[in-house]
Scaffold this motif. Structure first.
Motif, PDB file in Angstrom:
ATOM      1  N   ASP A  26       0.833  -1.194   0.000  1.00 48.14           N
ATOM      2  CA  ASP A  26       0.000   0.000   0.000  1.00 48.14           C
ATOM      3  C   ASP A  26       0.872   1.251   0.000  1.00 48.14           C
ATOM      4  N   ILE A  27       0.257   2.389   0.257  1.00 41.80           N
ATOM      5  CA  ILE A  27       0.973   3.658   0.238  1.00 41.80           C
ATOM      6  C   ILE A  27       2.017   3.730   1.336  1.00 41.80           C
ATOM      7  N   SER A  47      -6.641  -2.011  -6.540  1.00 44.18           N
ATOM      8  CA  SER A  47      -7.012  -0.680  -7.029  1.00 44.18           C
ATOM      9  C   SER A  47      -7.942   0.010  -6.037  1.00 44.18           C
ATOM     10  N   ASN A  66      -5.948   1.237  -3.028  1.00 46.83           N
ATOM     11  CA  ASN A  66      -5.214   2.478  -3.256  1.00 46.83           C
ATOM     12  C   ASN A  66      -6.137   3.688  -3.266  1.00 46.83           C
ATOM     13  N   ASN A  88      -5.146   6.301   0.820  1.00 45.75           N
ATOM     14  CA  ASN A  88      -4.358   7.182  -0.015  1.00 45.75           C
ATOM     15  C   ASN A  88      -3.376   7.982   0.836  1.00 45.75           C
ATOM     16  N   ASN A 104      -2.994   7.643   5.105  1.00 47.26           N
ATOM     17  CA  ASN A 104      -1.947   6.626   5.058  1.00 47.26           C
ATOM     18  C   ASN A 104      -1.773   5.887   6.376  1.00 47.26           C
TER      19      ASN A 104
END
Length: 555
Positions: free
Chosen positions: A22-23, A443, A446, A450, A454
């Motif tokens: 992930d981010i 998808s 994300n 974001n 986070n």
């Protein structure tokens, strides 16, 4: 999640698994589940879980997968098949995820992602056959405009002048790791070839840029234009095959026809028709056409180039590269899709056109032995398979709906004489063929987690993704979904928050309620801020306010 547990029950299911980060660079194992819903008579593919993994090794993935299945409340023994990419950690013949799971589930079926295999085949063929400057042309055309509003504005003005005020369509970025993403980028460049050539001709003089000069030379070379014209119909055909496997509810019994049609089409482009080459096993080299027809636009472009004194040796080299690309593409598809083709060939046997046709029926014993079906069940299924066409069924087109009708059939005694056959056929229909659904999970992850969110933990991300998938599964949205009464009655009670680790307050908590007995002002009454030792806020009430905030956020 209760809905998934109740619908799956003790019935077979398949899983799609893949790993990603992930981010916050936290590794996750994305899991999607495929099962048959006997109420709607549909094969459902939906989100199951997003689980953090400590190690991306095969053992770490298997341990995470088992823990997730146990947490959800499903039986690992009912796992029918798994769909993965072609990573060695997943499909390794010694200690891959599939081999580790197969020790506990002997009848487990492995399906490698067809979309991933197609992408690798196209990338490998292009790398061998085409010159490197072709990929440079496609990628650097996008990069030239990507971070420069001035260049975009200049190109837009030029395009308007040439095309009587029309605006240009945006140049699309092609992914370096996925050659199928080149298809829309190639089409866009082909449609704007003259305008791009003119733009780079002006830019190399105005900006004195070496990259612009290189691109201008490439756009001036008719050979590159011929390559583009040859590629477009090939990539379009392969891309349609990719889309058929990526669709949400494909009919698995006719996917083999799609693969066969594409490979046959590629073979017929470069082989003599009289040779009648087998698309999967035939020797192409012995049946090559000495001068194959490589497409209408491509042949017309070569004719135009000959009129401009295009050297025959250069034409021979151009044709040879195109033929070499097709040969390598067929070879790569044959090497990467044999296991999938074998499974699809067996699955096509239970299609409705074979099930209701006593002449074209084939033996189901080989696929049942592959899935380690017991001998008693094999005998029953074989007998029922030979007699299923004797009943007058209402469904004659959709294979999935047909087997749902067979599963719900009752005779005069109230029992189903085709139960074992229907269960076996449904277990074949839920086998995975593409990792598209689990890629959609990443998808969605994300989008949910974001840069601004986070610090979101895995539990909250799973909650939001499960809600989105559940609403989509039932055809609802956050505006028309009605919370079940038994669930809404639990909000604010100790039952809901029995697992809450928040410590109880050690003393009285100041009241936040407003007392309207204070003096009046022009804005209203002044609240009484004095403490009331008898008024406390329980953890349950505090969590109830958190729930309200969550529902407001989701709604």
């Amino acid at each position: 999640m209760d809905d998934i547990r109740a619908t799956v029950g003790n019935n077979p299911y398949s899983l799609l698994i893949d790993e990603s980060s992930d981010i916050g660079k936290i590794e996750y194992l994305g899991i999607a589940i495929i099962y048959y819903d006997y109420q709607t008579k549909k094969v459902v593919c939906t989100f199951l879980a997003l689980s953090p993994i400590e190690s991306c090794t095969s053992i770490g993935i298997v341990n995470c997968l088992k823990a997730t299945i146990n947490k959800v409340g499903l039986d690992l023994c009912n796992l029918d098949g798994i769909g993965t990419d072609n990573a060695s950690a997943m499909v390794g013949i010694n200690n891959g995820v599939y081999q580790l799971l197969k020790k506990e589930i002997p009848g487990l079926i492995l399906i490698r992602c067809v979309c991933h295999s197609i992408q690798l085949a196209v990338s490998a063929a292009a790398k061998i056959a085409f010159p490197r400057n072709l990929e440079f042309l496609i990628s650097e055309t996008y990069n030239w405009f990507s971070n420069s509003p001035k260049r975009l504005g200049d190109y837009k003005s030029l395009y308007n002048t040439i095309n009587d005020g029309l605006d240009p369509k945006k140049i699309i970025k092609s992914c370096d790791t996925c050659w199928l993403s080149v298809s829309p980028a190639v089409r866009r460049i082909d449609n704007q070839w003259l305008e791009l050539k003119t733009h780079f001709g002006i830019a190399r003089l105005s900006e004195r840029c070496y990259k612009a000069e290189l691109l201008h030379e490439m756009y001036n070379d008719d050979t590159n234009k011929a390559y583009i014209m040859f590629l477009i119909p090939i990539l379009d055909q392969v891309e349609r095959l990719n889309f058929s496997f990526e669709s949400n509810q494909p009919d698995p019994t006719i996917l083999l026809d799609d693969i066969t049609m594409v490979i046959k089409s590629l073979v017929n482009r470069i082989c003599l028709p009289a040779k009648n080459i087998d698309p999967f096993e035939g020797n192409i080299e012995t049946a090559l056409d000495p001068k194959p027809y490589l497409g209408h636009k491509f042949e017309n472009k070569l004719k135009e180039m000959r009129q401009n004194n295009f050297h025959p040796e250069r034409e021979f080299a151009l044709r040879s590269r195109c033929i070499n690309f097709l040969q390598n593409l067929i070879k790569e598809l044959r090497q990467r899709l044999p296991d999938n083709v074998k499974i699809l060939q067996k699955m096509s046997q239970i299609s409705i056109r074979h099930a209701l046709n006593p002449v074209s029926k084939q033996d189901l014993i080989p696929i049942m032995e592959l899935m380690h079906v017991s001998p008693e069940i094999i005998d029953r299924v074989e007998f029922q398979w030979r007699s299923v066409h004797l009943v007058q069924w209402t469904e004659h087109e959709d294979t999935i709906a047909f087997w749902g009708e067979v599963a719900a059939f009752k005779d005069a005694s109230g029992s189903n004489p085709f139960k074992e056959l229907a269960d076996f056929s449904i277990s074949l229909l839920i086998l995975p063929h593409s990792n598209a659904e689990v890629e959609r999970v990443f998808s969605q992850m994300n989008l949910v987690k974001n840069k601004l969110r986070n610090r979101m933990q895995a539990e909250m991300a799973n909650t939001i993704l499960a809600i989105r998938a559940g609403l989509k599964r039932h055809g609802k949205s956050c505006f028309n979904y009605e919370i079940p009464e038994d669930l809404s009655a639990k909000i604010g009670t100790a039952v809901t928050y029995c697992g809450n680790k928040r410590p109880m307050p050690s003393g009285p908590v100041p009241s936040t309620s407003q007392d309207t007995s204070g003096p009046s002002t022009s804005q209203g009454t002044v609240p009484n801020t004095s403490q009331d030792s008898s008024a406390t806020i329980s953890p349950i009430e505090d969590d109830f306010e958190d729930d309200l905030d969550f529902f407001l956020l989701m709604g």
